[in-house]
Design a protein around this motif. Structure first.
Motif, short mmCIF file in Angstrom:
data_model
loop_
_atom_site.label_atom_id
_atom_site.label_comp_id
_atom_site.label_asym_id
_atom_site.label_seq_id
_atom_site.Cartn_x
_atom_site.Cartn_y
_atom_site.Cartn_z
N LYS A 199 0.70 -1.21 -0.11
CA LYS A 199 -0.10 0.06 -0.11
C LYS A 199 0.79 1.42 0.04
CE LYS A 199 -3.81 -1.94 2.36
NZ LYS A 199 -4.83 -2.00 3.55
N ASP A 200 1.97 1.25 0.86
CA ASP A 200 2.83 2.33 0.86
C ASP A 200 3.60 2.75 -0.51
OD1 ASP A 200 2.18 2.84 3.43
OD2 ASP A 200 3.83 1.59 4.27
N VAL A 201 3.91 1.47 -1.08
CA VAL A 201 4.39 1.50 -2.47
C VAL A 201 3.34 2.21 -3.34
CG1 VAL A 201 5.24 0.34 -4.53
CG2 VAL A 201 6.27 -0.38 -2.18
N LEU A 202 2.08 1.79 -3.50
CA LEU A 202 1.07 2.31 -4.22
C LEU A 202 0.96 3.78 -3.96
CD1 LEU A 202 -1.46 -0.58 -4.38
CD2 LEU A 202 0.03 0.05 -6.03
N LYS A 203 0.95 4.26 -2.96
CA LYS A 203 0.83 5.69 -2.65
C LYS A 203 2.05 6.36 -3.09
CE LYS A 203 -2.38 4.92 1.42
NZ LYS A 203 -2.36 5.10 2.83
N ALA A 296 6.41 5.75 1.49
CA ALA A 296 7.53 4.71 1.21
C ALA A 296 8.89 5.03 1.00
CB ALA A 296 6.93 3.69 0.23
N ASP A 297 9.75 4.34 1.41
CA ASP A 297 11.10 4.56 1.49
C ASP A 297 11.91 3.65 0.21
OD1 ASP A 297 13.99 5.29 1.82
OD2 ASP A 297 14.14 4.22 3.23
N ILE A 298 11.56 4.13 -1.14
CA ILE A 298 11.82 3.14 -2.12
C ILE A 298 13.11 3.86 -2.69
CG2 ILE A 298 11.30 2.07 -4.49
CD1 ILE A 298 8.24 2.59 -3.50
N HIS A 299 14.05 3.17 -3.18
CA HIS A 299 15.40 3.60 -3.79
C HIS A 299 14.85 4.23 -5.36
CE1 HIS A 299 19.29 4.27 -5.46
NE2 HIS A 299 19.63 4.21 -4.29
N PRO A 300 15.36 5.44 -5.65
CA PRO A 300 14.74 5.95 -7.05
C PRO A 300 15.54 5.11 -8.02
CG PRO A 300 16.13 7.61 -5.54
CD PRO A 300 16.04 6.25 -4.80
N LEU A 301 16.68 4.29 -7.76
CA LEU A 301 16.93 3.24 -9.04
C LEU A 301 15.67 2.41 -9.45
CD1 LEU A 301 19.14 2.64 -10.96
CD2 LEU A 301 20.07 1.10 -9.18
N ILE A 302 15.18 1.84 -8.17
CA ILE A 302 14.12 0.81 -8.66
C ILE A 302 12.84 1.25 -9.38
CG2 ILE A 302 12.31 -0.49 -7.37
CD1 ILE A 302 14.25 -0.84 -5.10
#
Length: 357
Positions: A199-203, A296-302
């Motif tokens: 859910k955090d990724v989608l947001k 969400a704490d997603i690396h920008p490279l992903i």
């Protein structure tokens, strides 16, 4: 401890696996639309729930929620098409009918708008524009022919998208409850973490990219209006759309405007639009992380790899599904890592208690 696979693969489980594989094979032609419909349903559900407080019918509130999301997108597409036709018409109004346009006419027209010191370049510019028009016309012709041939397939894809969005927006909770009923109690904590991460990724993807594009588009519209460009609203929309693609960003729009100002001899505005465009590009480095980092704490490279590789594998839908799939994969791995750390911490606490006793 060895695991006997034959004990795990009971007859009901084998039947479920076989039919799950067959179901995926059946859904393969429309699987992208099913996934996209599930994603859109996550945006429809909050709107539908608010409407459901005033409208007793869940189906009607979901239909209205879908319309509130789809209608602005349709209006935006209509605006883009209308403005594109207007720009082409204004160009043809200056150069004559496209079917009768030849190199001499184009060369004469370009020479008439170029400053004196650049008139010698009119022939090479006209040749490049003429060849570019021919290439674009051939590509558009072949693309339109392929679209006409694929109308039945496109219609099916759109219907699948609409129905998937509607039913998952209305009955999505029942679906998740049904899935969770098969999860063992000892694994519920992992799946809870996993779904919260998803859910955090989608947001993060929605707010971090869609809202950033809207903000950049509005800033671009204001900037282009202040600089005195025609069709500033259209330019702002195109800038916002380009902003959705991290590899491209807004630079093609203001670079084209800078080239136009260069040949028009408007060097002051050229400098201003380049400075404004660079500031627009740099602002993305602040706006996007500031918005996406709240969810969400997603690396920008992903996400960057998802935006690049997604369209190559899945077509235009890949701009959404590519970063989503990689983001969800990252979320699942993160949830598994947290679950293992939680289990290890519990084991360490149990060992400490045993030693103390």
């Amino acid at each position: 401890m060895s695991i006997n696979i034959s004990d795990k693969l009971t007859t009901p489980l084998i039947i479920i696996i076989v039919f799950a594989i067959l179901s995926i094979m059946v859904l393969t032609p429309v699987l992208n639309m099913v996934i996209l419909g599930i994603i859109l349903s996550l945006g429809v559900r909050p709107v539908a729930r608010r409407l459901n407080n005033k409208i007793p019918s869940a189906s009607l509130s979901n239909i209205l929620g879908m319309l509130l999301i789809i209608i602005p997108i349709i209006l935006l597409l209509v605006y883009i098409v209308t403005m594109s036709i207007s720009l082409i018409s204004s160009l043809l109004g200056s150069t004559g009918n496209l079917s009768t346009l030849d190199m001499n006419q184009l060369n004469t027209w370009i020479a008439s708008i170029l400053p004196y010191q650049y008139k010698g370049m009119s022939h090479s510019i006209a040749n490049g524009i003429y060849n570019g028009f021919n290439s674009i016309f051939k590509w558009l012709s072949s693309y339109l022919i392929s679209l006409i041939r694929d109308i039945p397939n496109i219609s099916v894809q759109i219907l699948v998208l609409i129905f998937t969005t509607f039913y998952f927006a209305r009955d999505g909770d029942k679906c998740w409850d049904y899935i969770f009923s098969f999860i063992p109690d000892r694994k519920t904590s992992f799946f809870d973490r996993m779904f919260n991460q998803i859910k955090d990724v989608l947001k993060s993807i929605f707010y971090g990219h869609v809202l950033t594009s809207i903000i950049i588009g509005i800033i671009a519209f204001v900037g282009y209006s202040l600089l005195g460009y025609s069709y500033s609203g259209f330019l702002g929309v195109i800038t916002g759309i380009c902003q959705l693609i991290p590899v491209i960003g807004p630079w093609p729009v203001y670079c084209i405007l800078a080239v136009k100002d260069f040949f028009a001899g408007n060097y002051i505005r050229l400098i201003l639009v380049v400075i404004f465009g660079c500031g627009l590009s740099l602002s993305d480095m602040y706006i996007r992380p500031a918005i996406a980092g709240k969810y969400a704490d997603i690396h920008p490279l992903i996400l960057l790899l998802g935006f690049i590789a997604g369209p190559l594998v899945m077509g235009i839908v890949g701009f959404i599904l590519g970063p989503l799939i990689l983001g969800v994969a990252s979320a699942v791995i993160k949830a598994y890592k947290e679950e293992k750390e939680f289990e290890n911490q519990n084991e360490n606490n149990d060992n400490v208690l045993e030693i103390e006793q």
